[in-house]
Design a protein around this motif. Structure first.
Motif, PDB file in Angstrom:
ATOM      1  N   ALA A  43    -126.612  18.065 -64.323  1.00 26.97           N
ATOM      2  CA  ALA A  43    -126.425  18.563 -62.966  1.00 26.97           C
ATOM      3  C   ALA A  43    -127.751  19.384 -62.764  1.00 26.97           C
ATOM      4  O   ALA A  43    -128.589  19.798 -63.493  1.00 26.97           O
ATOM      5  CB  ALA A  43    -125.393  20.111 -63.074  1.00 26.97           C
ATOM      6  N   THR A  45    -130.564  21.960 -61.476  1.00 27.52           N
ATOM      7  CA  THR A  45    -130.639  23.320 -61.719  1.00 27.52           C
ATOM      8  C   THR A  45    -131.873  23.973 -60.745  1.00 27.52           C
ATOM      9  O   THR A  45    -132.049  25.176 -61.013  1.00 27.52           O
ATOM     10  CB  THR A  45    -131.148  23.456 -63.252  1.00 27.52           C
ATOM     11  N   HIS A  57    -127.029  23.005 -56.410  1.00 30.37           N
ATOM     12  CA  HIS A  57    -128.374  23.105 -56.772  1.00 30.37           C
ATOM     13  C   HIS A  57    -129.147  21.815 -56.280  1.00 30.37           C
ATOM     14  O   HIS A  57    -128.748  20.771 -56.427  1.00 30.37           O
ATOM     15  CB  HIS A  57    -128.610  23.257 -58.236  1.00 30.37           C
ATOM     16  N   SER A 173    -127.441  14.081 -59.572  1.00 30.77           N
ATOM     17  CA  SER A 173    -127.605  15.518 -59.935  1.00 30.77           C
ATOM     18  C   SER A 173    -127.266  16.702 -59.065  1.00 30.77           C
ATOM     19  O   SER A 173    -126.713  17.683 -59.504  1.00 30.77           O
ATOM     20  CB  SER A 173    -129.170  15.693 -60.648  1.00 30.77           C
ATOM     21  N   SER A 177    -123.965  19.278 -59.687  1.00 33.95           N
ATOM     22  CA  SER A 177    -124.051  20.828 -59.512  1.00 33.95           C
ATOM     23  C   SER A 177    -123.088  21.359 -58.549  1.00 33.95           C
ATOM     24  O   SER A 177    -122.883  22.730 -58.375  1.00 33.95           O
ATOM     25  CB  SER A 177    -125.332  21.157 -59.212  1.00 33.95           C
TER      26      SER A 177
END
Length: 182
Positions: A43, A45, A57, A173, A177
């Motif tokens: 995920a 960040t 995120h 990604s 998140s």
């Protein structure tokens, strides 16, 4: 956070520009080379961006614009055009997921229609998925859900011939998140 993405259609190889590279001013999250390689990704960040009902995120090195209850945007620092945007709009029981996908495939500012791909899940929520070259030099992917009868759409636009691997890393990604209900 578990993200069950069946993103085998996350972009198509004919959409990638050979030799195109990612912008040097951003740092993508580390993920498998292609969506087909794995259903789990790290995920993002980076900075948080959100609208009512969903929080995400951005990748590290991206910047978020000040948001509103209806829209939030993040982009690679120092890069114009390329972005991820969250939209929230009341649905009032009017449209189902398939009807939302049709609307999303022909965004008003796109000159070409995006192609409908298989639905995916984002934080256990069913979501439509459309993708394609939507304007000269612009590749986009859009995902949308109905959360508490609110239309929630996540639009990714890439304006600099970013290669498919980079686009997939960013999209996977950021979606990994996602936290709905927040």
């Amino acid at each position: 956070m578990a993200l069950a993405l069946a993103l085998a259609g996350c972009g198509s190889s004919d959409d990638a520009t050979p030799g195109a590279s990612k912008p040097s001013t951003s740092t993508p999250a580390t993920t498998p080379e292609s969506a087909e390689a794995s259903e789990t990704v790290a995920a993002a960040t980076g900075v948080v961006f959100k609208v009512e009902g969903i929080t995400m995120h951005a990748p590290t090195g991206w910047t978020a614009l000040p948001g509103s209850p209806m829209q939030a945007t993040a982009f690679p620092t120092g890069v114009t055009g390329t972005s991820v945007r969250l939209f929230r709009f009341p649905n009032s029981g009017l449209l189902n997921l398939d009807e939302l996908a049709v609307l999303a495939s022909k965004e008003s500012d796109w000159t070409k229609r995006a192609r409908r791909l298989s639905n995916v899940e984002i934080d256990s929520q069913p979501a439509f998925h459309v993708a394609g070259k939507v304007m000269p030099g612009v590749y986009a992917e859009s995902f949308g859900m109905l959360i508490n009868d609110e239309r929630v759409t996540v639009n990714f636009e890439f304006h600099h011939n970013e290669d498919k691997t980079y686009r997939d890393e960013v999209i996977q990604s950021v979606l990994a998140s996602a936290q709905t209900g927040s």
